[in-house]
Motif scaffolding. Sequence first.
Motif, PDB file in Angstrom:
ATOM      1  N   THR A  54      16.203  26.738   7.304  1.00 37.14           N
ATOM      2  CA  THR A  54      15.422  26.100   8.369  1.00 37.14           C
ATOM      3  C   THR A  54      16.012  24.738   8.643  1.00 37.14           C
ATOM      4  O   THR A  54      16.090  23.888   7.751  1.00 37.14           O
ATOM      5  N   ARG A  57      15.374  21.156  13.530  1.00 31.14           N
ATOM      6  CA  ARG A  57      14.644  21.462  14.758  1.00 31.14           C
ATOM      7  C   ARG A  57      13.415  22.305  14.434  1.00 31.14           C
ATOM      8  O   ARG A  57      12.658  22.657  15.343  1.00 31.14           O
ATOM      9  N   LYS A  59      13.898  25.223  13.307  1.00 32.07           N
ATOM     10  CA  LYS A  59      14.409  26.553  13.640  1.00 32.07           C
ATOM     11  C   LYS A  59      14.796  27.280  12.361  1.00 32.07           C
ATOM     12  O   LYS A  59      15.651  26.818  11.598  1.00 32.07           O
ATOM     13  N   LYS A  60      14.196  28.425  12.118  1.00 29.63           N
ATOM     14  CA  LYS A  60      14.515  29.219  10.942  1.00 29.63           C
ATOM     15  C   LYS A  60      15.579  30.247  11.307  1.00 29.63           C
ATOM     16  O   LYS A  60      15.415  31.029  12.242  1.00 29.63           O
ATOM     17  N   ILE A  61      16.680  30.205  10.557  1.00 21.72           N
ATOM     18  CA  ILE A  61      17.784  31.126  10.796  1.00 21.72           C
ATOM     19  C   ILE A  61      17.733  32.216   9.738  1.00 21.72           C
ATOM     20  O   ILE A  61      17.767  31.927   8.535  1.00 21.72           O
ATOM     21  N   GLU A 158      25.807  28.966  21.963  1.00 21.67           N
ATOM     22  CA  GLU A 158      24.685  29.379  21.123  1.00 21.67           C
ATOM     23  C   GLU A 158      24.471  30.893  21.127  1.00 21.67           C
ATOM     24  O   GLU A 158      23.744  31.420  20.284  1.00 21.67           O
TER      25      GLU A 158
END
Length: 342
Positions: A54, A57, A59-61, A158
Amino acid sequence: MSVSRRGFLAVAGGAGALLALAACGQAAPAPAAPGAGSSAGSSSAAPAGPWTFTDDRGKKIDLPRRPARVVAQVGSAAALWDFGVRPIAIFGPHRLKSGERDPQVGNVDITKVTGLGNVWDEFNVEQYISLQPELLVSSMYVKGTLWYVPEKSKDTIEQVAPTAGIMLTGQSATQVIEKYAELARSLGADLDAPEVSSARTRFEAANGELKKISETGLKVLMMSGGPDTMWVVNPPEYPDIKHLTETGLDVVTPDKVDDGGFFQSLSWENADKYDADVILYDSRTQALKLEEMMKKPTFAKLPAVRAGHVYPWRAEAPFSYQGYADYLEELVANLKKAGEAS
């Protein structure tokens, strides 16, 4: 439709075609960087199990396996390299006009990585796609905006691989280092490796020395210079300066800052606005050199300048224990000289 909009669509369209080829397995094999070998990926082979991280941002990848083919902006690459992660490619300032390494790239061996861009707004999207990256890492000064990822090709970039952003603004250096350490560990780095442990010990020792110096009451001005402007930086916005102030160092805070909050712009005629015992000047390649600033009469007459208490500010030291041990050890040595002379 504006020309800039049309230009963006042209770039995105061309890259989209390449993406389609890659998705069909028709993309060319990733070329090796000059001098690169099989060790160009992360510090160890990617395991079969899932990988998650994570970023700042929120944002969890989530990926089916740990990414081995990492591309990073030079600041991120320098931090990860010190922790033992080896990116396959970098972007951002890494090579000077002379051909020598840019200090911003830290310990990264630029002969063993592919360079995708060396200046602002330069990013070779087609080459990036051909490398078949599995993760892109960059820092952020503005949340959600990856440093040195061009706005014109951001959407295409992206689509190629997941991206991870590490926030700098409002964070202390320690917080940023710990976040890069977390990312490096997740990518297979051994944070107990002798070189990492030794650097952490040096970092902690330098912090202790800095706290002692802070108790002497030295006042420090941190700035950057341009042909017509002297910028006095705003401590809370910079991780390294926030770290210095948290150890107790008295760093000048401008009474008014420009839009964005990062600094106050002064004409060179007003270079004497703030009193300071020591001046730390931006030593990056894009900033005005000290010898040029010395030609500005008001700057040359400052008490700190006349006393010789002007030292480089390593504004983009890698966010690793090694990078900050080097940075703080040099700073401590310079501040001790100033303290002994005052």
